[in-house]
Design a protein around this motif. Structure first.
Motif, PDB file in Angstrom:
ATOM      1  N   ARG A  46       0.877  -1.181   0.000  1.00 53.76           N
ATOM      2  CA  ARG A  46       0.000   0.000   0.000  1.00 53.76           C
ATOM      3  C   ARG A  46       0.909   1.223   0.000  1.00 53.76           C
ATOM      4  NH1 ARG A  46      -2.637   2.721   4.759  1.00 53.76           N
ATOM      5  NH2 ARG A  46      -1.788   0.969   5.963  1.00 53.76           N
ATOM      6  N   LYS A  50      -5.763   3.884  -0.039  1.00 52.04           N
ATOM      7  CA  LYS A  50      -6.950   3.829   0.823  1.00 52.04           C
ATOM      8  C   LYS A  50      -6.965   2.592   1.712  1.00 52.04           C
ATOM      9  CE  LYS A  50      -9.948   6.181  -2.483  1.00 52.04           C
ATOM     10  NZ  LYS A  50     -10.938   5.949  -3.542  1.00 52.04           N
ATOM     11  N   VAL A  51      -7.351   2.798   2.959  1.00 50.76           N
ATOM     12  CA  VAL A  51      -7.522   1.692   3.901  1.00 50.76           C
ATOM     13  C   VAL A  51      -8.503   0.653   3.351  1.00 50.76           C
ATOM     14  CG1 VAL A  51      -8.526   1.113   6.154  1.00 50.76           C
ATOM     15  CG2 VAL A  51      -6.932   3.039   5.936  1.00 50.76           C
ATOM     16  N   SER A  52      -9.574   1.125   2.742  1.00 57.68           N
ATOM     17  CA  SER A  52     -10.611   0.215   2.253  1.00 57.68           C
ATOM     18  C   SER A  52     -10.174  -0.542   1.004  1.00 57.68           C
ATOM     19  CB  SER A  52     -11.896   0.990   1.965  1.00 57.68           C
ATOM     20  OG  SER A  52     -11.625   2.032   1.044  1.00 57.68           O
ATOM     21  N   VAL A 104      -7.185  -2.190   0.744  1.00 58.75           N
ATOM     22  CA  VAL A 104      -6.279  -3.294   1.084  1.00 58.75           C
ATOM     23  C   VAL A 104      -6.937  -4.629   0.725  1.00 58.75           C
ATOM     24  CG1 VAL A 104      -5.103  -4.507   2.957  1.00 58.75           C
ATOM     25  CG2 VAL A 104      -5.127  -2.004   2.920  1.00 58.75           C
ATOM     26  N   ILE A 149      -9.675  -5.115  -0.994  1.00 55.50           N
ATOM     27  CA  ILE A 149     -10.181  -5.180  -2.373  1.00 55.50           C
ATOM     28  C   ILE A 149      -9.063  -5.594  -3.332  1.00 55.50           C
ATOM     29  CG2 ILE A 149     -11.132  -3.789  -4.265  1.00 55.50           C
ATOM     30  CD1 ILE A 149     -12.742  -2.212  -2.196  1.00 55.50           C
ATOM     31  N   ILE A 181      -6.408  -7.365  -2.654  1.00 59.91           N
ATOM     32  CA  ILE A 181      -6.092  -8.783  -2.412  1.00 59.91           C
ATOM     33  C   ILE A 181      -7.172  -9.680  -3.019  1.00 59.91           C
ATOM     34  CG2 ILE A 181      -5.794 -10.535  -0.602  1.00 59.91           C
ATOM     35  CD1 ILE A 181      -4.456  -8.337   1.127  1.00 59.91           C
ATOM     36  N   ILE A 224     -14.956  -6.467  -9.525  1.00 59.07           N
ATOM     37  CA  ILE A 224     -14.615  -5.062  -9.771  1.00 59.07           C
ATOM     38  C   ILE A 224     -13.335  -5.020 -10.609  1.00 59.07           C
ATOM     39  CG2 ILE A 224     -14.129  -2.847  -8.673  1.00 59.07           C
ATOM     40  CD1 ILE A 224     -15.336  -4.031  -6.072  1.00 59.07           C
TER      41      ILE A 224
END
Lengths: 146, 146, 146, 146
Positions: D46, D51-53, D55, D57, D59, D99
């Motif tokens: 990262r 963004k924290v959110s 990480v 996604i 993976i 996504i």
């Protein structure tokens, strides 16, 4: 080493006070959550009558706004069928919310936290979240960013 | 039809204020949570410096104290290997806590909510939870029960 | 508003390089993870031959060391049957680890991140985590804290 | 007995270096993940500001590309309402991502791993994932496959 700014407990209490005041004005007992810029919960309140099912939704909205650095309404638009971010809801162990009512707290161009509100209609949730943010910025003497 | 008594948001704020005051006195930034008699979160605060990993633990301790109507220390004793409650920890979707620091709020012989505190040693967590409870009862003019 | 310091990506790469070097020296292909002070993953490496089951364990050890601000070995001692923190393992949605091999990164008395290592024996995991930390501090010119 | 080919740690580092270089060129701090042909994480980074959110996604996108052997954009198309793969998102314990931003690594007609990128727009994520793949193939002297 990085240096980052984030909401403290006094900021979080100011945001919840602003949320409670506006929720009472419109007569909708809300669940409201405040997280820091890493998406970690700082403070939470469920007003008398707030929905049991909104506890987690408010916390998830705040997490998303703080950690993904945009409103949950934005991600709701981005995640419509056929849109590029479709299906982002439910990622992050189910915590990523695309339901309107989550707003990031931006100071000097940096996201320093997030607010999430749930228990009313989506419009009411957004209205209370924005009123809470405005109340905090006013109390802290910070000029709101576009 | 049943009529139940439970903590309201003013009660929860009083409990969190008592927790914050005692946490500051002993110099340990705590995470503190208050739930109603159904175990549902009413209010939460993580003081500046409270551990990230204590957010969920404090909420789980409060849930357990309110919903299972006893201290989490009691359930810790009950769940030692060979004891009748062995392995109760982790039930309820992982939310049942047997770590000391959760205390029920009892009024007129009825459990009306629960308090959970985490971030210090187990002894400090219990001390702050009990101070928060005592502060609330004093403010509300309620005589503590044994 | 709070201002906090945390590891950046260059720090994390230095830590992983130190972990890889020591892992090769002792001939154990490790999984190593680095998180920031909020417990959020910054960088991860599984060396050739590292165990599949150690990916999550290394990440959880790093999370625990960074977020709960102590070694996972400390929490292992604290969570023995009869100890006050018994059963803290598995909290935080299963992410709280009490298996040795997680160490916090402390700079100027503040926890700025965490390191987690898994794939060897507990002693080997700790040894590699400590070597990785020492390598980072040396490269960054920081004096280790007791 | 089967013999399988998969990315090693040197390959994964090359992919992350390519991702970081392109992310810096377009000015978007990304989360990037590399998995092997079994979908198991090899390496992750990262970048500062990612963004924290994202990480989880990143993976999940890498897992899906490596394990399901196609781009996550392909599965996004396949999973539109009425399409045969409708509702495949969220399978595999929530890890199957539809996504855009996940691409398989194909060598000699075999999927040997997967790359997942998240933090920008879907187009930016795909662009960085493809740049990372191209960088790796160029460094390894492998001719890209259609």
């Amino acid at each position: 080493m990085l240096t980052v700014r984030r909401l403290d407990i006094a900021d979080a209490r100011s945001i919840l006070a602003g949320a409670a005041r506006h929720a009472e004005e419109i007569g909708v007992p809300m669940c409201s959550a405040v997280v820091d810029e890493a998406g970690v919960l700082i403070a939470f309140e469920r007003l008398d009558g707030g929905k049991v099912s909104s506890v987690g939704i408010a916390i998830d909205k705040a997490f998303t706004a703080g950690a993904a650095r945009n409103t949950t309404a934005f991600y709701g638009d981005e995640s419509r069928p056929g849109s590029p971010g479709w299906r982002i809801q439910g990622t992050n162990g189910g915590r990523f919310s695309t339901i309107a009512g989550g707003v990031p707290v931006v100071v000097d161009g940096q996201v320093v936290g997030g607010i999430g509100v749930s228990s009313g209609t989506a419009d009411q949730d957004v209205e209370v979240a924005e009123a809470a943010l405005a109340h905090f910025l006013r109390e802290a003497g910070i000029t709101p960013e576009a």
